[in-house]
Design a protein around this motif. Structure first.
Motif, mmCIF file in Angstrom:
data_model
loop_
_atom_site.group_PDB
_atom_site.id
_atom_site.type_symbol
_atom_site.label_atom_id
_atom_site.label_comp_id
_atom_site.label_asym_id
_atom_site.label_seq_id
_atom_site.Cartn_x
_atom_site.Cartn_y
_atom_site.Cartn_z
ATOM 1 N N ASP A 27 11.438 2.499 2.423
ATOM 2 C CA ASP A 27 10.646 3.673 2.799
ATOM 3 C C ASP A 27 11.193 4.994 2.248
ATOM 4 O O ASP A 27 10.428 5.905 1.941
ATOM 5 N N LEU A 28 12.512 5.101 2.132
ATOM 6 C CA LEU A 28 13.087 6.406 1.775
ATOM 7 C C LEU A 28 12.568 6.967 0.447
ATOM 8 O O LEU A 28 12.271 8.157 0.362
ATOM 9 N N PRO A 29 12.440 6.128 -0.601
ATOM 10 C CA PRO A 29 11.927 6.688 -1.864
ATOM 11 C C PRO A 29 10.533 7.289 -1.716
ATOM 12 O O PRO A 29 10.210 8.278 -2.374
ATOM 13 N N VAL A 30 9.716 6.706 -0.841
ATOM 14 C CA VAL A 30 8.372 7.254 -0.614
ATOM 15 C C VAL A 30 8.472 8.617 0.066
ATOM 16 O O VAL A 30 7.807 9.582 -0.323
ATOM 17 N N TRP A 31 9.318 8.710 1.082
ATOM 18 C CA TRP A 31 9.510 10.011 1.746
ATOM 19 C C TRP A 31 10.080 11.043 0.773
ATOM 20 O O TRP A 31 9.737 12.216 0.830
ATOM 21 N N ASP A 32 10.966 10.586 -0.131
ATOM 22 C CA ASP A 32 11.548 11.520 -1.102
ATOM 23 C C ASP A 32 10.472 12.118 -1.999
ATOM 24 O O ASP A 32 10.597 13.250 -2.462
ATOM 25 N N ARG A 33 9.418 11.367 -2.249
ATOM 26 C CA ARG A 33 8.340 11.874 -3.113
ATOM 27 C C ARG A 33 7.246 12.579 -2.318
ATOM 28 O O ARG A 33 6.273 13.055 -2.900
ATOM 29 N N PHE A 34 7.382 12.614 -0.985
ATOM 30 C CA PHE A 34 6.287 13.093 -0.126
ATOM 31 C C PHE A 34 5.927 14.568 -0.381
ATOM 32 O O PHE A 34 4.764 14.956 -0.299
ATOM 33 N N GLY A 35 6.938 15.381 -0.692
ATOM 34 C CA GLY A 35 6.649 16.785 -1.040
ATOM 35 C C GLY A 35 6.029 17.563 0.090
ATOM 36 O O GLY A 35 6.265 17.281 1.268
ATOM 37 N N LYS A 36 5.212 18.550 -0.275
ATOM 38 C CA LYS A 36 4.621 19.434 0.719
ATOM 39 C C LYS A 36 3.149 19.073 0.890
ATOM 40 O O LYS A 36 2.354 19.275 -0.012
ATOM 41 N N PRO A 37 2.781 18.532 2.043
ATOM 42 C CA PRO A 37 1.394 18.114 2.243
ATOM 43 C C PRO A 37 0.513 19.316 2.607
ATOM 44 O O PRO A 37 1.021 20.367 2.993
ATOM 45 N N ALA A 38 -0.802 19.125 2.457
ATOM 46 C CA ALA A 38 -1.722 20.188 2.865
ATOM 47 C C ALA A 38 -1.696 20.359 4.384
ATOM 48 O O ALA A 38 -1.804 21.469 4.885
ATOM 49 N N ARG A 39 -1.543 19.253 5.098
ATOM 50 C CA ARG A 39 -1.535 19.318 6.567
ATOM 51 C C ARG A 39 -0.470 18.361 7.105
ATOM 52 O O ARG A 39 -0.228 17.308 6.510
ATOM 53 N N PRO A 40 0.147 18.698 8.267
ATOM 54 C CA PRO A 40 1.165 17.816 8.831
ATOM 55 C C PRO A 40 0.648 16.407 9.112
ATOM 56 O O PRO A 40 1.406 15.439 9.075
ATOM 57 N N VAL A 41 -0.632 16.272 9.369
ATOM 58 C CA VAL A 41 -1.170 14.959 9.720
ATOM 59 C C VAL A 41 -0.941 13.938 8.595
ATOM 60 O O VAL A 41 -0.879 12.730 8.840
ATOM 61 N N GLU A 42 -0.735 14.416 7.365
ATOM 62 C CA GLU A 42 -0.418 13.493 6.265
ATOM 63 C C GLU A 42 0.912 12.787 6.518
ATOM 64 O O GLU A 42 1.088 11.624 6.155
ATOM 65 N N GLY A 43 1.855 13.514 7.112
ATOM 66 C CA GLY A 43 3.135 12.900 7.467
ATOM 67 C C GLY A 43 2.944 11.817 8.516
ATOM 68 O O GLY A 43 3.542 10.737 8.429
ATOM 69 N N TRP A 44 2.075 12.103 9.482
ATOM 70 C CA TRP A 44 1.807 11.093 10.522
ATOM 71 C C TRP A 44 1.102 9.885 9.916
ATOM 72 O O TRP A 44 1.334 8.745 10.328
ATOM 73 N N ALA A 45 0.235 10.112 8.952
ATOM 74 C CA ALA A 45 -0.460 8.995 8.301
ATOM 75 C C ALA A 45 0.546 8.119 7.552
ATOM 76 O O ALA A 45 0.504 6.886 7.627
ATOM 77 N N LEU A 46 1.486 8.752 6.835
ATOM 78 C CA LEU A 46 2.487 7.988 6.093
ATOM 79 C C LEU A 46 3.388 7.209 7.055
ATOM 80 O O LEU A 46 3.649 6.019 6.866
ATOM 81 N N LEU A 47 3.839 7.893 8.117
ATOM 82 C CA LEU A 47 4.708 7.228 9.092
ATOM 83 C C LEU A 47 3.997 6.022 9.701
ATOM 84 O O LEU A 47 4.580 4.943 9.857
ATOM 85 N N THR A 48 2.723 6.193 10.043
ATOM 86 C CA THR A 48 1.934 5.124 10.654
ATOM 87 C C THR A 48 1.770 3.951 9.695
ATOM 88 O O THR A 48 1.949 2.791 10.066
ATOM 89 N N GLU A 49 1.448 4.270 8.456
ATOM 90 C CA GLU A 49 1.242 3.224 7.447
ATOM 91 C C GLU A 49 2.531 2.429 7.226
ATOM 92 O O GLU A 49 2.512 1.201 7.186
#
Ligand code: ATP
Ligand code: MG
Length: 395
Positions: free
Chosen positions: A235-257
């Motif tokens: 998972d860490l490499p994906v988070w490293d590429r996550f960058g700055k999302p338009a909305r925080p809910v994108e972080g919740w979507a990634l965490l959920t997935e």
């Protein structure tokens, strides 16, 4: 920002004129020292809440239980909080009761990190008894006083340390870091609502990867819902590429997935947030296997399509996201919703010469899809011809 600072300085001066001490405190001072913009400016004062209310013509009781009065300054609202500590602590949770204190020093002493415990006077000078400015200059996040004691009082501060690291890119001082490692398990005593608010800021920070590394290294991740340190390698490499999302809910979507999409979200998200996560994950799944079809563009909100594409791309399942392409495709759709169809259910009933029933909805859906995909034009006569052909041939 200018209005906010002008409102805050005006409020500080009014409190001085009324004979009270007042300073600007907290995040706004930190951000100013760092040369960042602040979106709210908090004031601490020796005046009691009732006294604050007597100084200003317009106020609102937003957090009077915590000693906070909202002053409705003509330029911007300003939160004014009486010098306080946080009473006694039990269970590593922030207490409900507060205790007012006489001195600004005591008020600053109860704050979490030295960088958040600097006060700014209205003449521009700083009151900085814990060396916050120096720590900001050196890029260090350090607990005020004894870190074990401070995290023992309120375990949320451990997550806050990580969220400030993500916001600033600063490093957590080693004594503070070691105390987090020792006390990580106490995060379980903190309500998910409070944790959720801090994680929202982590997702927005642009350094979610750094935060995830820290949560794992400190051991906090092992005690947080949806974060399984056993998956860290993947998972860490994906988070490293996550960058700055338009909305925080994108972080919740990634965490959920990444957690395998559990049915219930344990962070008590709002219904709107849950819906956004569903939409983003749906878009992500589609974009992982193929480009969006017009019906996908029609059904899903633009932000969800963009976020889903972005997540598919950073997981290596799709070419780089092109948000403008989503906007162009949205703009090209012949209709934006069923309401814009040139026919109604009643017209279908009249044309078919049949009583209404579930078939009406089914046919409206077929017509909607035919219009969206360009099979027919959204025009009453064209739709009527197409409908009657299909309707009669199916009988
Ligand atoms: P941001 O700019 O991201 O809002 P902030 O520093 O303003 O950051 P807030 O959560 O808004 O953070 O809190 C305002 C201030 O209150 C902090 O700067 C800190 O001094 C104090 N504070 C907030 N939460 C805590 C806590 N749990 N323990 C101790 N002090 C706290
Ligand atoms: Mg703040």
């Amino acid at each position: 920002t200018e209005n906010i600072w002008a409102a805050a300085l005006g409020t500080v001066r009014s409190l001085h004129e009324a004979g009270y001490e007042a300073v600007i405190v907290g995040g706004a001072v930190r951000d100013r020292i760092m040369g960042l913009e602040a979106d709210d400016v908090d004031i601490a004062t020796s005046a009691l809440p009732e006294q604050v209310k007597a100084v200003f013509p317009k106020t609102a009781d937003v957090g009077i239980a915590h000693g906070t009065v909202l002053v409705i300054h003509p330029l911007a609202p300003v939160e004014v909080t009486t010098f306080r500590t946080e009473g006694t602590y039990s269970d590593h949770r922030r207490p409900d009761s507060v205790e007012y204190v006489k001195s600004l020093r005591e008020d600053l002493r109860r704050r979490d990190f030295t960088m958040n415990a600097v006060a700014l006077r209205d003449d521009g000078s700083l009151y900085d008894p814990f060396g916050g400015r120096e720590d900001i200059r050196e890029g260090i996040i350090r607990a005020v006083g004894d870190p074990d004691e401070r995290f023992g009082e309120d375990a949320l501060r451990m997550i806050r340390a990580v969220r400030f690291a993500a916001k600033t890119g600063f490093r957590i001082e080693s004594g503070t870091f070691d105390a987090i490692i020792r006390q990580a398990g106490n995060i379980r005593a903190v309500s998910v609502e409070r944790i959720k608010m801090e994680l929202d800021k982590v997702w927005k920070s642009g350094r979610a990867g750094l935060a995830m590394h820290l949560l794992i290294e400190t051991g906090l991740a092992a005690h947080l819902p949806l974060m399984d340190p056993a998956r860290a390698d993947a998972d860490l490499p994906v988070w490293d590429r996550f960058g700055k999302p338009a909305r925080p809910v994108e972080g919740w979507a990634l965490l959920t997935e990444l957690a395998g999409g559990p049915a219930e979200n344990p962070y008590k998200l709002s219904n709107a947030e849950k819906r956004s996560i569903r939409d983003i994950r749906a878009a992500w799944e589609i974009r992982s296997s193929r480009p969006f079809h017009p019906m996908d563009i029609y059904r899903l909100p633009a932000e969800a399509l963009k976020a889903g594409w972005r997540l598919a791309a950073l997981s290596g399942q799709a070419p780089p996201a092109e948000p403008d392409e989503i906007d162009r495709q949205k703009a090209r759709l012949p209709i934006g919703s069923m309401k814009e169809l040139a026919v109604t259910g009643n017209e279908l009933i009249a044309w078919a010469g049949q009583t209404g029933g579930p078939w009406v909805r089914d046919w409206l859906g077929k017509i909607e899809e035919a219009v969206v995909t360009g099979l027919i034009v959204n025009n009453r006569d064209d739709i009527k011809g197409w409908f009657l052909d299909g309707f009669n041939s199916q009988r």
